[in-house]
Design a protein around this motif. Sequence first.
Motif, PDB file in Angstrom:
ATOM      1  N   ILE A 115       0.809  -1.220   0.000  1.00  0.00           N
ATOM      2  CA  ILE A 115       0.000   0.000   0.000  1.00  0.00           C
ATOM      3  C   ILE A 115       0.840   1.266   0.000  1.00  0.00           C
ATOM      4  O   ILE A 115       0.599   2.191  -0.787  1.00  0.00           O
ATOM      5  N   HIS A 116       1.867   1.318   0.877  1.00  0.00           N
ATOM      6  CA  HIS A 116       2.599   2.578   1.050  1.00  0.00           C
ATOM      7  C   HIS A 116       4.046   2.302   1.475  1.00  0.00           C
ATOM      8  O   HIS A 116       4.303   1.353   2.242  1.00  0.00           O
ATOM      9  N   PRO A 117       5.008   3.126   1.016  1.00  0.00           N
ATOM     10  CA  PRO A 117       6.420   2.927   1.396  1.00  0.00           C
ATOM     11  C   PRO A 117       6.715   3.089   2.882  1.00  0.00           C
ATOM     12  O   PRO A 117       7.795   2.695   3.336  1.00  0.00           O
ATOM     13  N   LYS A 170      13.893  -4.236  -8.815  1.00  0.00           N
ATOM     14  CA  LYS A 170      13.107  -4.897  -9.863  1.00  0.00           C
ATOM     15  C   LYS A 170      12.282  -6.040  -9.281  1.00  0.00           C
ATOM     16  O   LYS A 170      11.106  -6.223  -9.628  1.00  0.00           O
ATOM     17  N   ASP A 171      12.889  -6.799  -8.367  1.00  0.00           N
ATOM     18  CA  ASP A 171      12.188  -7.917  -7.747  1.00  0.00           C
ATOM     19  C   ASP A 171      10.972  -7.434  -6.957  1.00  0.00           C
ATOM     20  O   ASP A 171       9.897  -8.030  -7.030  1.00  0.00           O
ATOM     21  N   TYR A 172      11.151  -6.359  -6.187  1.00  0.00           N
ATOM     22  CA  TYR A 172      10.037  -5.817  -5.412  1.00  0.00           C
ATOM     23  C   TYR A 172       8.942  -5.273  -6.328  1.00  0.00           C
ATOM     24  O   TYR A 172       7.747  -5.410  -6.041  1.00  0.00           O
ATOM     25  N   ALA A 173       9.331  -4.653  -7.422  1.00  0.00           N
ATOM     26  CA  ALA A 173       8.343  -4.141  -8.384  1.00  0.00           C
ATOM     27  C   ALA A 173       7.558  -5.290  -9.000  1.00  0.00           C
ATOM     28  O   ALA A 173       6.321  -5.201  -9.152  1.00  0.00           O
ATOM     29  N   ALA A 183      10.058   4.587  -5.803  1.00  0.00           N
ATOM     30  CA  ALA A 183       9.645   5.940  -6.172  1.00  0.00           C
ATOM     31  C   ALA A 183      10.832   6.899  -6.175  1.00  0.00           C
ATOM     32  O   ALA A 183      10.651   8.111  -6.173  1.00  0.00           O
ATOM     33  N   ASP A 184      12.028   6.351  -6.137  1.00  0.00           N
ATOM     34  CA  ASP A 184      13.247   7.156  -6.071  1.00  0.00           C
ATOM     35  C   ASP A 184      14.219   6.661  -7.144  1.00  0.00           C
ATOM     36  O   ASP A 184      15.115   5.866  -6.867  1.00  0.00           O
TER      37      ASP A 184
END
Length: 337
Positions: A115-117, A170-173, A183-184
């Motif tokens: 949901i959120h960082p 990339k894995d987390y995306a 987002a950075d």
Amino acid sequence: MLFVATAGTGYILGSSSSVDYLGLCCTCAGTMMVAAAANSLNQVFEVNNDAKMKRTRHRPLPSGRLMLPHAITWALSVGVAGTALLACKANMLAAGLAASNLFLYAFVYTPLKQIHPVNTWVGAIVGAIPPLLGWAAASGQISLNGMILPAALYFWQLPHFMALAYLCRKDYADGGFRMFSLADASGQRTASVALRNCLYLLPLGYLAYDWGITSGWFCLESTLLALAISGTAASFYMNRTAKTARRMFQASLLYLPVFMSGLLVHRLSDSEQSMPVEKSHKFVELLPSLESGVDNSEHIPQRKYRCDVLGAQARPPVAYASVAPFPFLPAPAYVSS
């Protein structure tokens, strides 16, 4: 294993001169069971996400080696058993902290990852609770002295996980997780968070010494250790590459066991902690007789004499250094007139 190690260290720090080894073993066992339950529920909730990630697709649930009903039954059973063990063999405060951390990890942190960082900061709170649990299991209370190791765990987790999140972007995306690093694009904010929290580790050794938890050697060792990990974070901040991120990650793996070992090696026993207090109390009791001697003196002003005596005998060794390294700390209070 990280939770168990930090809870065990917290237990020893919260103990008196003698450690109850049966209580230590029960606390570690209960912590291990609750941590296993939390991790199992995490994998139950994220089975579809884990299947999409290279790093996690071979876990028992996504790979099909275990079924969901088995994992849920295991998680609930071991979670209840671990909490009950802490309640029976330690105290209700420790059991409450364990149950709260299980809820926070499985039902707040885990869904928040998609949901959120801010999930990383919530996860840091989760990681900081086990040493507090160990302290509470040993002492039966939560005190300011018990906050040194939880603070170290909280600040340590930010550079540790920022490095991991940067390396595995990339894995987390692919898994659908909303990590701060995604987002950075430049990595500057990720590196800034890591560096800032490394710098927050610097005063902890001094505070442990100033509060009478450890000897002065730990102050020196902890400061050098924090400077070392801060150096890797500064390198990552100036040159944001996989190589510098991996170096910071490796430094974080070294930092925590060395920090905890230093705490245990240089820990002061109850008798050693009370010695300065007893000496200061005895000195305060002698002040009336000293003052009466000053009244009979013709040439020595009473106020100046008292200050000289206090300066020579009553000030603790840390008095002269307590403000210089960290100007934001309050000056020590002495016996006032």
